[in-house]
Design a protein around this motif. Structure first.
Motif, short mmCIF file in Angstrom:
data_model
loop_
_atom_site.label_atom_id
_atom_site.label_comp_id
_atom_site.label_asym_id
_atom_site.label_seq_id
_atom_site.Cartn_x
_atom_site.Cartn_y
_atom_site.Cartn_z
N ALA A 12 0.75 -1.18 -0.20
CA ALA A 12 -0.09 -0.16 -0.02
C ALA A 12 0.95 1.26 0.03
O ALA A 12 1.88 1.10 0.44
CB ALA A 12 -0.64 -0.05 1.17
N ALA B 199 -0.87 8.60 -1.39
CA ALA B 199 -1.59 8.20 -2.52
C ALA B 199 -0.55 8.13 -3.75
O ALA B 199 0.06 8.79 -4.00
CB ALA B 199 -2.71 8.63 -3.13
N GLY C 20 -6.31 9.85 -4.78
CA GLY C 20 -6.27 8.68 -3.87
C GLY C 20 -6.27 9.35 -2.48
O GLY C 20 -6.02 10.43 -2.10
N ASP D 118 -7.51 2.52 2.83
CA ASP D 118 -7.80 3.46 1.68
C ASP D 118 -9.33 3.92 1.69
O ASP D 118 -9.49 4.99 1.27
CB ASP D 118 -7.58 2.66 0.58
N PRO E 250 -9.34 7.26 5.04
CA PRO E 250 -7.88 7.64 5.27
C PRO E 250 -7.95 8.64 6.45
O PRO E 250 -7.01 8.76 7.24
CB PRO E 250 -7.59 8.52 4.02
#
Length: 183
Positions: free
Chosen positions: A2, A6, A11, A41, A44
């Motif tokens: 991950a 982002a 993102g 995700d 956040p």
């Protein structure tokens, strides 16, 4: 795998001023299971950057403790393992540290070079030393144990500064550490 920040501007935890290279760098990646990856995700705000970097650091510390430390039988053997790490860190600090003349020139690249050395050599060496000294705590005298704890706080502060971006002043490197385990 991950991203902490982002991979793109839309993102989770996006940081638009990061380059493509910085977004894909080791420092911006964290290993998570598929469920946790989805969870961080999708929410956040519940999983801020500092928290994710803290997870990464804690995991790295656990692994280093598992793979980098053995219990040794005497002070000389323990010193033999710790001394090269101390020497390398000292040499790097002398050559690249923030006190050198080039560090005052923002166009020199010295700050980036110091940060790279800190992340790739000094902090890993220091974590290894901590693991070795913890595994061999039985060999340390009272003052050496206090020095070890000062070193632990120094490394924690450096990690908070260089990895998490915490801008608080770091505690000083304990001056007695280079003499640890010497007879």
């Amino acid at each position: 795998m991950a991203h902490v920040f982002a991979a793109n501007d839309s993102g989770p935890r996006a940081k638009s001023d990061l380059s493509k290279k910085e977004r894909g760098s080791f420092e911006n990646l964290i290993m998570l299971c598929a469920n946790c990856h989805t969870m961080v995700d999708k929410a956040p705000d519940a999983f801020p950057v500092k928290m994710m970097l803290s997870w990464k650091r804690e995991h790295a510390n656990k692994l280093q403790g598992l793979f980098g430390a053995v219990r040794l039988g005497d002070r000389a053997s323990a010193r033999q393992v710790v001394e090269p790490l101390l020497a390398e860190n000292h040499a790097i600090f002398k050559q690249y540290g923030p006190h050198i003349d080039a560090a005052r020139n923002p166009e020199s690249g010295a700050a980036e070079q110091w940060r790279r050395k800190m992340l790739t050599r000094i902090l890993p060496n220091s974590r290894r030393m901590l693991a070795i000294l913890d595994a061999n705590r039985h060999l340390l005298g009272g003052n050496e144990r206090a020095t070890l704890e000062q070193f632990r706080q120094h490394i924690d502060d450096l990690e908070a500064f260089h990895i998490e971006g915490n801008r608080e002043d770091a505690s000083r490197f304990p001056g007695e550490l280079p003499k640890i385990l010497e007879d």
